[in-house]
Scaffold this active site. Structure first.
Site, PDB file in Angstrom:
ATOM      1  N   HIS A 183       3.102  14.365   0.083  1.00 27.98           N
ATOM      2  CA  HIS A 183       2.504  15.638  -0.337  1.00 27.98           C
ATOM      3  C   HIS A 183       3.619  16.684  -0.402  1.00 27.98           C
ATOM      4  CE1 HIS A 183      -1.654  14.311  -0.088  1.00 27.98           C
ATOM      5  NE2 HIS A 183      -1.388  13.749   1.072  1.00 27.98           N
ATOM      6  N   HIS A 198       0.836  -1.210   0.000  1.00 24.90           N
ATOM      7  CA  HIS A 198       0.000   0.000   0.000  1.00 24.90           C
ATOM      8  C   HIS A 198       0.869   1.257   0.000  1.00 24.90           C
ATOM      9  CE1 HIS A 198      -3.785   2.071   1.914  1.00 24.90           C
ATOM     10  NE2 HIS A 198      -3.091   2.931   1.181  1.00 24.90           N
ATOM     11  N   ASN A 258      -5.187   9.958   7.361  1.00 23.35           N
ATOM     12  CA  ASN A 258      -6.502   9.323   7.358  1.00 23.35           C
ATOM     13  C   ASN A 258      -6.362   7.823   7.088  1.00 23.35           C
ATOM     14  OD1 ASN A 258      -9.262   9.055   7.403  1.00 23.35           O
ATOM     15  ND2 ASN A 258      -9.508   9.519   5.221  1.00 23.35           N
ATOM     16  N   ASP A 261       1.311   2.758   3.614  1.00 18.67           N
ATOM     17  CA  ASP A 261       0.398   3.834   3.201  1.00 18.67           C
ATOM     18  C   ASP A 261       1.191   5.130   2.958  1.00 18.67           C
ATOM     19  OD1 ASP A 261      -1.791   5.282   2.427  1.00 18.67           O
ATOM     20  OD2 ASP A 261      -2.780   5.282   4.377  1.00 18.67           O
ATOM     21  N   PHE A 301      -4.503  14.904   4.014  1.00 18.84           N
ATOM     22  CA  PHE A 301      -4.134  13.795   4.892  1.00 18.84           C
ATOM     23  C   PHE A 301      -2.953  13.038   4.281  1.00 18.84           C
ATOM     24  CE2 PHE A 301      -8.700  14.372   5.758  1.00 18.84           C
ATOM     25  CZ  PHE A 301      -8.755  14.268   7.144  1.00 18.84           C
TER      26      PHE A 301
HETATM   27  O1  DOR Z   1      -3.785   9.866   4.801  1.00 19.10           O
HETATM   28  C1  DOR Z   1      -4.119   9.386   3.728  1.00 19.10           C
HETATM   29  N1  DOR Z   1      -3.585   9.821   2.563  1.00 19.10           N
HETATM   30  N2  DOR Z   1      -5.049   8.433   3.700  1.00 19.10           N
HETATM   31  C2  DOR Z   1      -5.579   7.977   2.549  1.00 19.10           C
HETATM   32  O2  DOR Z   1      -6.417   7.124   2.602  1.00 19.10           O
HETATM   33  C3  DOR Z   1      -5.145   8.545   1.250  1.00 19.10           C
HETATM   34  C4  DOR Z   1      -3.802   9.124   1.345  1.00 19.10           C
HETATM   35  C5  DOR Z   1      -3.456   9.990   0.163  1.00 19.10           C
HETATM   36  O3  DOR Z   1      -3.661   9.570  -0.970  1.00 19.10           O
HETATM   37  O4  DOR Z   1      -2.895  11.069   0.397  1.00 19.10           O
END
Ligand code: DOR
Length: 438
Positions: free
Chosen positions: A315, A66, A284, A311, A329
């Site tokens: 950004h 992921h 998230n 995950d 998030f």
């Molecule tokens: O924190 C998160 N960022 N949770 C997610 O489910 C998506 C992800 C994102 O794509 O930035």
């Protein structure tokens, strides 16, 4: 390709896929694992390079089920090139990328695009995950058969849930035809809407709207019921609450075909990290409580939670520079995963063998056999090896990251446990400069 055979000498070789935990030698030759063991028989013929691995752990390359690589569409946040180099630095040799790109990975053309960029620019194996719904809009199913044929290894609308229970049922029914799992972002948006962090006393103190555990658990419960109804393979992404662990435990006891993952940040950080309105801790599902962490670790030990996945959600600095409510998030996680997870080993919460299993043969089992023997040091398997120093301390400095995403609440923190080298298909894709080859 390493031309001469490489002898990785005297490391502690841990390969949970074969139940191996011993000090010995590992030989890589022609891109494959050729020998493993101790004593004379484990040495290669004549001309070979030697990597002294005394005091180091030698294990199968990590697999991340992921991550977000952002290409196509959000190349300012990450690309397949930068994300896969970050993976190599983190010890990962296979990474699976989520389809919340622009355009989303909901067609053969987009899957082909990711595969071809990965083949030419990727540092490690990149396996795409296709959308469940067309355009990730949650209205109608994507062409799941076409996606499976093109090489998607699973289906997910990750980043947002499937609101429609009916569409989720249909997705599960279709997924059966391809034998691929549905990866579930569990979030009841009616409960989480406007939420910024875990619901509780800290959210109240900060004046931020909370996301309750029930927002996750209600969809976990719904989709476990649908997995039971359809017989489909369901994989729960980023599990974060004690209640979710309990629901998954009961589902497994009933024989429902469910697997689950937890991230390094949800295993090691609590909601307190958000204090000071730290947007780099905004993720998230949100960071939860100590009590949830105890349940998540218990779930890993019991086998209720099958794997650890990053995950990795990069950004830009500007994205995260905004006021808390407006920041996106996500945590950039590939390069800190091992170091932060090792804190659990040093604290006696997890054994090294279990940690490695959750990063190697665990995810390999979910991906299946379509890519050869992943997550194993078996003889003749492609030489995909991670070498790490369990005791080496280092300071997280995001300016050193290969990832474009510097968004981690761990910047400036000291971690104990560092990746020293990553070998992908017989080739070093990362090597710490202090590691000598003779
Ligand atoms: O924190 C998160 N960022 N949770 C997610 O489910 C998506 C992800 C994102 O794509 O930035």
């Amino acid at each position: 390709m390493i031309t001469k055979p490489l002898l990785i000498q005297g490391g502690r070789i841990i390969d949970p896929s074969q139940g191996i935990d011993e000090v010995g030698n590992l030989v890589i030759s022609e891109g494959k694992i050729s020998r493993l063991g101790s004593g004379q028989a484990s040495l290669p013929g004549s001309d070979y390079d030697v990597l002294n691995a005394e005091g180091l752990i030698v294990c199968p390359g990590f697999i991340d089920l992921h991550c977000h690589l952002r290409q196509p569409g959000f190349e300012e946040k990450e690309t397949i090139s930068s994300g896969s180099r970050a993976a190599a630095r983190g010890g990962f040799t296979t990474i699976c990328c989520m389809p919340n790109t622009n355009p989303p990975l909901d067609s053969r053309a987009t899957i082909d695009y990711v595969k071809s960029v990965a083949a030419s620019e990727g540092a490690v194996r990149v396996l795409p995950i296709g959308c469940i719904s067309r355009g990730r809009k949650g209205k109608e199913l994507a062409e799941m058969g076409e996606l499976a044929q093109a090489g998607a290894i699973a289906f997910s609308d990750d980043g947002q849930p499937l609101r429609s229970s009916l569409l989720m049922r249909q997705a599960m029914e279709y997924s059966l035809a391809f034998g691929l799992p549905v990866i579930d972002h569990c979030e009841d948006t009616a409960l989480s809407e406007g939420g910024q962090m875990n619901e509780g006393i800290i959210a109240t103190r900060l004046g931020l709207c909370g996301i309750p555990a029930a927002a996750e658990e209600s969809i976990v419960a719904r989709d476990l019921a649908l997995a039971e109804l359809t017989g489909a393979r369901l994989h729960i992404a980023h599990t974060t609450t004690e209640g979710s662990v309990e629901l998954i435990r009961r589902a497994k006891e009933k024989g429902i075909r469910v697997t689950a993952e937890v991230t390094p940040h949800h295993l090691t950080l609590t909601e307190e990290k958000v204090l000071g309105y730290n947007t780099n801790a905004k993720v998230n599902p949100p960071l939860r409580t100590k009590r949830d962490i105890v349940a998540l670790i218990g779930g890993l030990k019991e086998g209720v939670i099958d794997i650890i996945a990053t995950d990795h959600a990069p950004h830009t600095g500007n994205d995260k520079l905004s006021e808390f409510a407006l920041a996106p998030f996500g945590i950039s996680g590939l390069e800190t995963a091992l170091g932060s997870l090792m804190s659990l080993v040093h604290a006696g919460e997890l054994t090294l063998a279990m940690l490695i299993a959750k990063l190697t043969c665990g995810p390999a089992k979910i991906i299946g056999t379509g890519y050869g023997k992943l997550g194993s040091l078996e003889t003749e398997a492609p030489a995909e090896v991670t070498i790490f120093d369990p005791n080496r301390e280092w300071l997280v400095d995001t300016s050193d990251f290969a990832s474009k995403g510097k968004n981690t609440p761990l910047n400036g923190e000291k971690l104990k446990g560092k990746v020293m080298a990553t070998i992908y298909q017989g080739k070093f894709v990362y090597k710490d400069e202090s590691l000598a080859i003779k």
